[in-house]
Design an enzyme around this catalytic site. Sequence first.
Site, mmCIF file in Angstrom:
data_model
loop_
_atom_site.group_PDB
_atom_site.id
_atom_site.type_symbol
_atom_site.label_atom_id
_atom_site.label_comp_id
_atom_site.label_asym_id
_atom_site.label_seq_id
_atom_site.Cartn_x
_atom_site.Cartn_y
_atom_site.Cartn_z
ATOM 1 N N GLU A 44 0.838 -1.210 0.000
ATOM 2 C CA GLU A 44 0.000 0.000 0.000
ATOM 3 C C GLU A 44 0.866 1.251 0.000
ATOM 4 O O GLU A 44 1.725 1.426 0.864
ATOM 5 C CB GLU A 44 -0.930 0.046 1.224
ATOM 6 C CG GLU A 44 -1.888 1.242 1.131
ATOM 7 C CD GLU A 44 -2.663 1.520 2.414
ATOM 8 O OE1 GLU A 44 -2.218 1.104 3.505
ATOM 9 O OE2 GLU A 44 -3.713 2.183 2.314
ATOM 10 N N GLU A 69 4.694 4.876 4.081
ATOM 11 C CA GLU A 69 4.119 6.178 4.461
ATOM 12 C C GLU A 69 5.271 7.161 4.679
ATOM 13 O O GLU A 69 6.174 6.883 5.452
ATOM 14 C CB GLU A 69 3.261 6.000 5.726
ATOM 15 C CG GLU A 69 2.713 7.250 6.347
ATOM 16 C CD GLU A 69 2.010 8.217 5.395
ATOM 17 O OE1 GLU A 69 1.013 7.837 4.777
ATOM 18 O OE2 GLU A 69 2.490 9.355 5.279
ATOM 19 N N ASP A 96 9.817 7.347 1.557
ATOM 20 C CA ASP A 96 9.204 7.710 0.280
ATOM 21 C C ASP A 96 8.834 6.446 -0.515
ATOM 22 O O ASP A 96 9.710 5.685 -0.942
ATOM 23 C CB ASP A 96 10.205 8.575 -0.501
ATOM 24 C CG ASP A 96 9.615 9.104 -1.793
ATOM 25 O OD1 ASP A 96 8.496 8.691 -2.176
ATOM 26 O OD2 ASP A 96 10.290 9.941 -2.436
ATOM 27 N N ASP A 119 -2.597 12.234 -2.128
ATOM 28 C CA ASP A 119 -2.716 13.706 -2.041
ATOM 29 C C ASP A 119 -2.952 14.289 -3.436
ATOM 30 O O ASP A 119 -2.189 14.003 -4.360
ATOM 31 C CB ASP A 119 -1.423 14.301 -1.451
ATOM 32 C CG ASP A 119 -1.225 13.880 -0.004
ATOM 33 O OD1 ASP A 119 -2.221 13.779 0.733
ATOM 34 O OD2 ASP A 119 -0.065 13.635 0.387
ATOM 35 N N LYS A 123 -3.027 22.640 -6.880
ATOM 36 C CA LYS A 123 -2.504 23.698 -7.749
ATOM 37 C C LYS A 123 -1.758 23.090 -8.933
ATOM 38 O O LYS A 123 -0.976 22.151 -8.745
ATOM 39 C CB LYS A 123 -1.539 24.604 -6.960
ATOM 40 C CG LYS A 123 -2.258 25.459 -5.952
ATOM 41 C CD LYS A 123 -1.315 26.419 -5.286
ATOM 42 C CE LYS A 123 -2.050 27.179 -4.211
ATOM 43 N NZ LYS A 123 -1.178 27.794 -3.251
ATOM 44 N N THR A 193 -10.520 2.767 3.885
ATOM 45 C CA THR A 193 -9.533 3.646 4.524
ATOM 46 C C THR A 193 -10.238 4.764 5.283
ATOM 47 O O THR A 193 -11.416 5.027 5.088
ATOM 48 C CB THR A 193 -8.591 4.297 3.474
ATOM 49 O OG1 THR A 193 -9.323 5.319 2.782
ATOM 50 C CG2 THR A 193 -8.035 3.297 2.488
ATOM 51 N N HIS A 194 -9.431 5.425 6.097
ATOM 52 C CA HIS A 194 -9.906 6.570 6.862
ATOM 53 C C HIS A 194 -10.472 7.651 5.924
ATOM 54 O O HIS A 194 -11.532 8.207 6.174
ATOM 55 C CB HIS A 194 -8.705 7.109 7.633
ATOM 56 C CG HIS A 194 -9.034 8.239 8.525
ATOM 57 N ND1 HIS A 194 -9.627 8.047 9.740
ATOM 58 C CD2 HIS A 194 -8.863 9.576 8.367
ATOM 59 C CE1 HIS A 194 -9.801 9.229 10.304
ATOM 60 N NE2 HIS A 194 -9.346 10.159 9.499
ATOM 61 N N PHE A 195 -9.759 7.904 4.832
ATOM 62 C CA PHE A 195 -10.227 8.925 3.897
ATOM 63 C C PHE A 195 -11.528 8.518 3.224
ATOM 64 O O PHE A 195 -12.381 9.361 2.999
ATOM 65 C CB PHE A 195 -9.140 9.207 2.845
ATOM 66 C CG PHE A 195 -8.430 10.493 3.102
ATOM 67 C CD1 PHE A 195 -7.610 10.617 4.211
ATOM 68 C CD2 PHE A 195 -8.594 11.588 2.274
ATOM 69 C CE1 PHE A 195 -6.956 11.806 4.481
ATOM 70 C CE2 PHE A 195 -7.953 12.779 2.530
ATOM 71 C CZ PHE A 195 -7.135 12.897 3.629
ATOM 72 N N GLU A 196 -11.660 7.251 2.915
ATOM 73 C CA GLU A 196 -12.916 6.825 2.290
ATOM 74 C C GLU A 196 -14.069 7.059 3.269
ATOM 75 O O GLU A 196 -15.123 7.550 2.892
ATOM 76 C CB GLU A 196 -12.878 5.348 1.867
ATOM 77 C CG GLU A 196 -14.151 5.011 1.093
ATOM 78 C CD GLU A 196 -14.368 3.537 0.789
ATOM 79 O OE1 GLU A 196 -13.570 2.696 1.215
ATOM 80 O OE2 GLU A 196 -15.379 3.239 0.134
HETATM 81 C C1 LIG Z 1 -4.624 11.892 1.517
HETATM 82 S S1 LIG Z 1 -3.717 10.768 2.480
HETATM 83 C C2 LIG Z 1 -4.618 9.231 2.302
HETATM 84 C C3 LIG Z 1 -4.230 8.214 3.339
HETATM 85 C C4 LIG Z 1 -4.906 6.854 3.200
HETATM 86 N N1 LIG Z 1 -4.519 6.191 1.981
HETATM 87 C C5 LIG Z 1 -6.404 6.977 3.268
HETATM 88 O O1 LIG Z 1 -7.070 6.755 2.253
HETATM 89 O O2 LIG Z 1 -6.917 7.270 4.371
HETATM 90 C C6 LIG Z 1 -2.288 10.443 1.467
HETATM 91 C C7 LIG Z 1 -1.146 9.833 2.236
HETATM 92 O O3 LIG Z 1 -0.065 9.555 1.367
HETATM 93 C C8 LIG Z 1 1.142 9.887 2.023
HETATM 94 N N2 LIG Z 1 2.172 10.102 0.976
HETATM 95 C C9 LIG Z 1 2.266 11.141 0.123
HETATM 96 N N3 LIG Z 1 3.324 10.989 -0.683
HETATM 97 C C10 LIG Z 1 3.915 9.818 -0.340
HETATM 98 C C11 LIG Z 1 5.061 9.122 -0.786
HETATM 99 N N4 LIG Z 1 5.833 9.597 -1.788
HETATM 100 N N5 LIG Z 1 5.385 7.956 -0.188
HETATM 101 C C12 LIG Z 1 4.640 7.468 0.822
HETATM 102 N N6 LIG Z 1 3.546 8.099 1.308
HETATM 103 C C13 LIG Z 1 3.181 9.248 0.731
HETATM 104 C C14 LIG Z 1 0.795 11.116 2.817
HETATM 105 O O4 LIG Z 1 1.709 11.380 3.868
HETATM 106 C C15 LIG Z 1 -0.599 10.747 3.313
HETATM 107 O O5 LIG Z 1 -0.548 10.048 4.538
#
Ligand SMILES: C[S@@+](CC[C@H](N)C(=O)[O-])C[C@H]1O[C@@H](n2cnc3c(N)ncnc32)[C@H](O)[C@@H]1O
Length: 215
Positions: A44, A69, A96, A119, A123, A193-196
Amino acid sequence: MARRALRKVDPTLDLTRRLYTLEQLPKPLDAEQLFGRRAPLEVEMGSGKGLFISRAAAERPEHDFLGVEIAKKYAAHCAAGIARAGLTSAAMVSGDGLRLFHEFLPTAGVAAVHVYFPDPWWKKRHRKRRVMNEAFLADVERVLAPGGSLHFWTDVEEYFQTTLELMAGVARGLEGPLPVAELAPEHDLDYRTHFERRKRKDELPIFRSEFRRRS
Ligand SMILES: C[S@@+](CC[C@H](N)C(=O)[O-])C[C@H]1O[C@@H](n2cnc3c(N)ncnc32)[C@H](O)[C@@H]1O
């Protein structure tokens, strides 16, 4: 992304084998060494608070799960959830995910890739920061085993459409998007997921897609 403060991770919780930095991982990554068994590996990207990784690992004990994450506190929070649940088939990488996919994951070594609500970087000048970019999609195609799946969900229609168009051009080894009828939720509590959960509560549309790696 605006975030509420996370609960502090219990310092007595043992996160050994549940939380790794990229520097601690072998190249190429050896999932058998990581989890102590040979099992299909699901990865994931961007686990956030870790709901998916803990739930999916509990539901599919015959698979191994690796979440990545980039936000350190969130990676530790996810790992703590995994540890508290006593799950030995899941672990987190703090770092990353683009690097994890590009430098560590072996070719055809992954059974499923999950990317939920990445994310959006609204912009225009920031869009190059989106994770669903050409290089990442090429890595997803490379690491998926034949028949393996990519799950990509978002509430941002423009991000969804742009990604599908990009995939048609650069990820031809991935068949899809597959028919989505069976991806629709069945009841109020089946969020992944939390966001969903949050988006569904706000009654926002969610765009779900699944792709399969051609043999
Ligand atoms: C909008 S949140 C969604 C989290 C989760 N997937 C959910 O649906 O609840 C996006 C997540 O991706 C992480 N993220 C962004 N760029 C990333 C990267 N290059 N590698 C790993 N995680 C990343 C962010 O820190 C954030 O926790």
